[in-house]
Design an enzyme around this catalytic site. Structure first.
Site, short mmCIF file in Angstrom:
data_model
loop_
_atom_site.label_atom_id
_atom_site.label_comp_id
_atom_site.label_asym_id
_atom_site.label_seq_id
_atom_site.Cartn_x
_atom_site.Cartn_y
_atom_site.Cartn_z
N ASP A 218 -2.02 6.16 -4.87
CA ASP A 218 -2.29 5.21 -3.80
C ASP A 218 -2.70 3.85 -4.34
O ASP A 218 -3.83 3.67 -4.80
CB ASP A 218 -3.40 5.79 -2.91
CG ASP A 218 -3.78 4.86 -1.77
OD1 ASP A 218 -3.06 3.87 -1.54
OD2 ASP A 218 -4.79 5.13 -1.12
N ASP B 273 0.81 -1.21 0.00
CA ASP B 273 0.00 0.00 0.00
C ASP B 273 0.86 1.27 0.00
O ASP B 273 1.52 1.56 1.00
CB ASP B 273 -0.88 -0.05 1.25
CG ASP B 273 -1.78 1.17 1.38
OD1 ASP B 273 -2.01 1.84 0.36
OD2 ASP B 273 -2.23 1.44 2.50
#
Ligand SMILES: *[C@@H]1O[C@H](CO)[C@@H](O)[C@H](O)[C@H]1NC(C)=O
Ligand SMILES: *[C@@H]1O[C@H](CO)[C@@H](O)[C@H](O)[C@H]1NC(C)=O
Ligand SMILES: *[C@@H]1O[C@H](CO)[C@@H](O)[C@H](O)[C@H]1NC(C)=O
Length: 428
Positions: free
Chosen positions: A313, A91
């Site tokens: 992201d 992530d």
């Protein structure tokens, strides 16, 4: 001369590397809940909890935290010696590594207060945090997950500090430890990073339930790490373990298949196999998330040049932005709001133009293959990949999630404090 070359080669192979690690894509949690008819309740619980948290926690905590309820790209890592393997979301929108601890799901002993509540509001009724949910109906919050057993690792050292990360639907909490971790699982290419501090969770947020997923590995900067822990990749850079202080993300795009190969992370170099030449680099405006300026967004006849702070992201499966502009884009492509799902939808077979994003002097076009996403409810409706997201006045206004990263490889240049974009050379 010859021995010098041999020595140099040896030094290079010990101290620096470019390591390519494969990913798999797992089914969107949202799709599963929609199919099981639980999505609407889930969203209500989440809103309620966020509301309670905002009242309880100092509102200046403006950090945006992913719920990972959409599809996710997961990769293998290992922790400890000998290696124990875990599946984690890689992530770029967070900065901590945590995995379940062996004690995760064990009913706590000797609680001063046995709390029998269930679900999302438990923690607000519960003062002895370790005992939340420890009543007669205690359920194992990490039944499906692999768990780390520190007593089986020769390289483990205790840390002594606690950690807690709040998600919309619960928290991951536990304590910190230190060990060797590897990017890449057993039998895969690996980048080993000794002395990495990570979280050992003793309880998990609700969205982990039944997910083929053990934890999260955050790849953003130390400044937003809970407990200011050095993130694993930053730790690798600090120890000189990678050729270049950057990594490349290539995400494959395909339908809503579960568990299929989903892309490659290249640690320590630019991925020249799956990505075209770098089109441009954009300097970071903040080295917290990978945050930079996007100057315009549009599709068809709609365009706004207001300019915003955005983040790249990998942990968000859609593109999020302020409602006013998202509505403009949705109208331009003929998508309609579906209140119970909380997203714009459109027919899967719709023919729509590209969504065009301006960063620096370049325009990046996102094709319909990346902006029309299967919903998984068996209908002919698909999700329009752009959803209304409110940052609450803090931090970035837009999140450029997977639809953008599937179209363009992102090069997260930690050392150069910039993000680069290159055409993704998709195989299909
Ligand atoms: C991770 O490990 C599992 C189990 O060994 C394996 O099936 C899978 O292919 C590996 N790779 C990824 C990207 O998950
Ligand atoms: C719980 O209480 C029992 C009996 O007093 C004691 O033997 C045990 O060690 C305690 N466990 C913990 C984790 O404190
Ligand atoms: C435990 O669960 C059962 C079955 O759902 C319920 O009848 C009972 O009231 C619960 N007990 C407590 C203490 O919450």
């Amino acid at each position: 001369m010859r021995s010098l070359l041999v020595l140099l080669a040896l030094v290079a192979s010990i101290y620096a590397a470019v390591v390519q690690v494969p990913l798999v894509k797992i089914e969107p949690y949202r799709n599963r809940l929609i199919r099981e008819g639980r999505w609407v309740q889930y969203r209500k619980d989440r809103e309620l909890r966020r509301f309670m948290l905002n009242k309880q926690v100092d509102a200046s905590v403006g950090q945006y935290v992913n719920d990972y309820e959409d599809e996710a790209y997961v990769g293998n890592i290992t922790v400890g010696t000998p290696q124990q393997q875990f599946k984690v979301i890689l992530d770029t929108g967070s900065s901590n590594l945590w995995i379940p601890d062996i004690t995760c799901g064990t009913k706590p002993e000797n609680c001063s207060q046995e709390i029998t509540c269930q679900g999302i509001l438990c923690q607000f009724e519960c003062h002895d945090q370790a005992c939340c949910g420890a009543g007669p109906n205690y359920t194992d919050s990490c039944f499906y997950q692999a768990k780390f057993d520190a007593s089986k690792s020769l390289s483990y050292t205790k840390n002594g500090r606690n950690f807690i990360i709040e998600y919309g639907t619960g928290s991951a909490r536990g304590f910190l430890g230190q060990d060797t971790i590897t990017f890449g699982g057993i039998g895969e290419p690996q980048l080993a990073v000794p002395n990495t501090v990570f979280g050992q969770a003793t309880s998990l947020a609700a969205f982990f339930e039944g997910q083929p997923l053990d934890g999260i590995l955050g790849l953003a900067f130390q400044s937003i790490a809970v407990d200011q822990v050095t993130p694993p990749f930053i730790n690798a850079i600090n120890q000189g373990l990678v050729d270049l202080p950057l990594f490349t993300v290539f995400l494959e795009h395909e339908g809503d298949e579960n568990g299929v190969r989903g892309g490659v992370y290249t640690y320590g170099g630019v991925d020249t196999t799956n990505c075209g030449p770098v089109i441009a680099y954009q300097p970071l405006s903040s080295a917290t998330y990978y945050q930079f300026k996007m100057s315009a967004i549009g599709s068809g006849s709609y365009k706004s040049t207001k300019g915003w702070q955005v983040i790249s992201d990998t942990g968000t499966s859609l593109i999020g932005g302020p409602a006013a502009y998202v509505t403009g884009l949705a109208n331009a492509v003929g998508a309609t709001w579906r209140d119970d799902y909380g997203v714009y939808i459109l027919p899967c077979a719709a023919t729509i133009g590209t969504v065009d994003i301006t960063i620096g002097s370049q325009v990046y076009n996102i094709d319909s293959s990346n902006t029309i996403i299967p919903l998984g409810d068996g209908s002919d409706n698909c999700i329009f990949a752009i959803f209304p997201f409110s940052s609450g006045g803090f931090g970035p206004s837009w999140i450029l999630g997977d639809p953008f990263i599937r179209q363009y490889c992102n090069i997260y240049d930690v050392g150069g404090q910039r993000v680069g974009f290159a055409k993704s050379l998709q195989s299909k």
